[in-house]
Design a protein around this motif. Structure first.
Motif, PDB file in Angstrom:
ATOM      1  N   GLN A 107       0.832  -1.198   0.000  1.00  0.00           N
ATOM      2  CA  GLN A 107       0.000   0.000   0.000  1.00  0.00           C
ATOM      3  C   GLN A 107       0.873   1.257   0.000  1.00  0.00           C
ATOM      4  OE1 GLN A 107      -2.892   0.082   3.110  1.00  0.00           O
ATOM      5  NE2 GLN A 107      -3.811   1.970   2.401  1.00  0.00           N
ATOM      6  N   ALA A 108       1.924   1.249   0.793  1.00  0.00           N
ATOM      7  CA  ALA A 108       2.823   2.401   0.847  1.00  0.00           C
ATOM      8  C   ALA A 108       3.514   2.607  -0.502  1.00  0.00           C
ATOM      9  CB  ALA A 108       3.856   2.210   1.953  1.00  0.00           C
ATOM     10  N   LEU A 109       3.899   1.524  -1.153  1.00  0.00           N
ATOM     11  CA  LEU A 109       4.515   1.623  -2.484  1.00  0.00           C
ATOM     12  C   LEU A 109       3.537   2.209  -3.499  1.00  0.00           C
ATOM     13  CD1 LEU A 109       6.567  -1.668  -2.892  1.00  0.00           C
ATOM     14  CD2 LEU A 109       7.435   0.658  -3.084  1.00  0.00           C
ATOM     15  N   GLU A 110       2.296   1.782  -3.405  1.00  0.00           N
ATOM     16  CA  GLU A 110       1.274   2.269  -4.324  1.00  0.00           C
ATOM     17  C   GLU A 110       1.065   3.772  -4.204  1.00  0.00           C
ATOM     18  OE1 GLU A 110      -0.335   0.912  -6.966  1.00  0.00           O
ATOM     19  OE2 GLU A 110       1.247  -0.491  -6.465  1.00  0.00           O
ATOM     20  N   GLU A 111       1.244   4.285  -3.015  1.00  0.00           N
ATOM     21  CA  GLU A 111       1.004   5.701  -2.780  1.00  0.00           C
ATOM     22  C   GLU A 111       2.185   6.580  -3.170  1.00  0.00           C
ATOM     23  OE1 GLU A 111      -0.256   5.938   1.298  1.00  0.00           O
ATOM     24  OE2 GLU A 111      -2.026   4.698   0.901  1.00  0.00           O
ATOM     25  N   LEU A 112       3.318   5.950  -3.494  1.00  0.00           N
ATOM     26  CA  LEU A 112       4.476   6.729  -3.929  1.00  0.00           C
ATOM     27  C   LEU A 112       4.263   7.266  -5.347  1.00  0.00           C
ATOM     28  CD1 LEU A 112       7.594   4.580  -2.933  1.00  0.00           C
ATOM     29  CD2 LEU A 112       6.834   6.710  -1.884  1.00  0.00           C
ATOM     30  N   LYS A 153      12.750   7.246   2.496  1.00  0.00           N
ATOM     31  CA  LYS A 153      12.315   8.126   3.579  1.00  0.00           C
ATOM     32  C   LYS A 153      10.784   8.222   3.611  1.00  0.00           C
ATOM     33  CE  LYS A 153      13.175  12.789   5.302  1.00  0.00           C
ATOM     34  NZ  LYS A 153      13.870  14.053   5.043  1.00  0.00           N
ATOM     35  N   LEU A 154      10.165   8.393   2.429  1.00  0.00           N
ATOM     36  CA  LEU A 154       8.705   8.456   2.349  1.00  0.00           C
ATOM     37  C   LEU A 154       8.067   7.150   2.813  1.00  0.00           C
ATOM     38  CD1 LEU A 154       8.221  10.269  -1.095  1.00  0.00           C
ATOM     39  CD2 LEU A 154       7.581  11.152   1.163  1.00  0.00           C
ATOM     40  N   LEU A 155       8.648   6.023   2.407  1.00  0.00           N
ATOM     41  CA  LEU A 155       8.125   4.723   2.827  1.00  0.00           C
ATOM     42  C   LEU A 155       8.236   4.560   4.338  1.00  0.00           C
ATOM     43  CD1 LEU A 155       9.443   2.282   0.082  1.00  0.00           C
ATOM     44  CD2 LEU A 155       7.060   2.901   0.532  1.00  0.00           C
ATOM     45  N   LYS A 160       5.533   4.028   9.309  1.00  0.00           N
ATOM     46  CA  LYS A 160       5.480   4.420  10.721  1.00  0.00           C
ATOM     47  C   LYS A 160       4.116   5.023  11.055  1.00  0.00           C
ATOM     48  CE  LYS A 160       7.931   7.075  14.206  1.00  0.00           C
ATOM     49  NZ  LYS A 160       9.021   8.017  14.467  1.00  0.00           N
ATOM     50  N   ASP A 161       3.611   5.907  10.179  1.00  0.00           N
ATOM     51  CA  ASP A 161       2.287   6.513  10.387  1.00  0.00           C
ATOM     52  C   ASP A 161       1.197   5.451  10.422  1.00  0.00           C
ATOM     53  OD1 ASP A 161       3.425   9.005  10.483  1.00  0.00           O
ATOM     54  OD2 ASP A 161       2.765   9.609   8.462  1.00  0.00           O
TER      55      ASP A 161
END
Length: 171
Positions: A107-112, A153-155, A160-161
């Motif tokens: 999910q985090a990758l998708e949002e990049l 860094k974004l991931l 973490k969030d």
């Protein structure tokens, strides 16, 4: 080197990297049929533009660049089409066959943004060197290093969030 020899090298490259190019295309579209279409179109484009390749040693990065460009072109074309909401698909019984776990990392990758996602996918999922990633994406090595650092860094922040949100929900 004659065209016939370049064609033989291209066939060898396509065969050797078929799983990697499929995974790469799939990472952009998340649909097996679309990913296969992208790979097929990339192969066709590679044969058509084979005369633009001057160094056989750069065949792999040249071919991967075609796959990435083809995937991005596909997404641009698809973005012009109005997507249907997942709930509408479920009510119509047209749910996609592709099921993958909604893991935090996925999910985090998708949002990049694509410029970061591409670097992560090529570097870590396809295990390419920074120089190869730069060549595939047509960017400077330092630009790729910066994007990789920013993407990680974004991931890290996103993961973490998400984990903090999960802790709050269970409290």
């Amino acid at each position: 080197m004659n065209r016939r020899r370049f064609e033989e090298l291209l066939v060898s490259c396509i065969t050797e990297h078929k799983e990697s190019t499929y995974r790469l295309a799939y990472s952009y579209v998340h649909n097996k049929e679309d990913a296969l279409d992208i790979v097929q179109e990339a192969i066709q484009k590679a044969f058509i533009s084979l005369n633009t390749l001057h160094k056989p040693a750069s065949m792999k990065s040249w071919y991967f660049r075609i796959v990435v460009t083809t995937a991005l072109d596909f997404l641009r074309k698809r973005s012009r089409v109005q997507p249907v909401d997942d709930e509408v698909l479920l009510t119509l019984g047209l749910e996609s066959e592709d099921h993958y776990h909604n893991l935090d990392l996925e999910q985090a990758l998708e949002e990049l943004p694509f410029k970061y996602k591409s670097v992560i996918m090529l570097r870590y999922f396809e295990d390419l060197k920074i120089e190869e990633v730069a060549d595939i994406l047509g960017e400077n090595v330092n630009t790729i290093k910066t994007r990789l650092y920013q993407a990680l860094k974004l991931l890290r922040v996103k993961l973490k969030d998400d984990s903090m949100e999960e802790v709050r929900q269970h409290a």
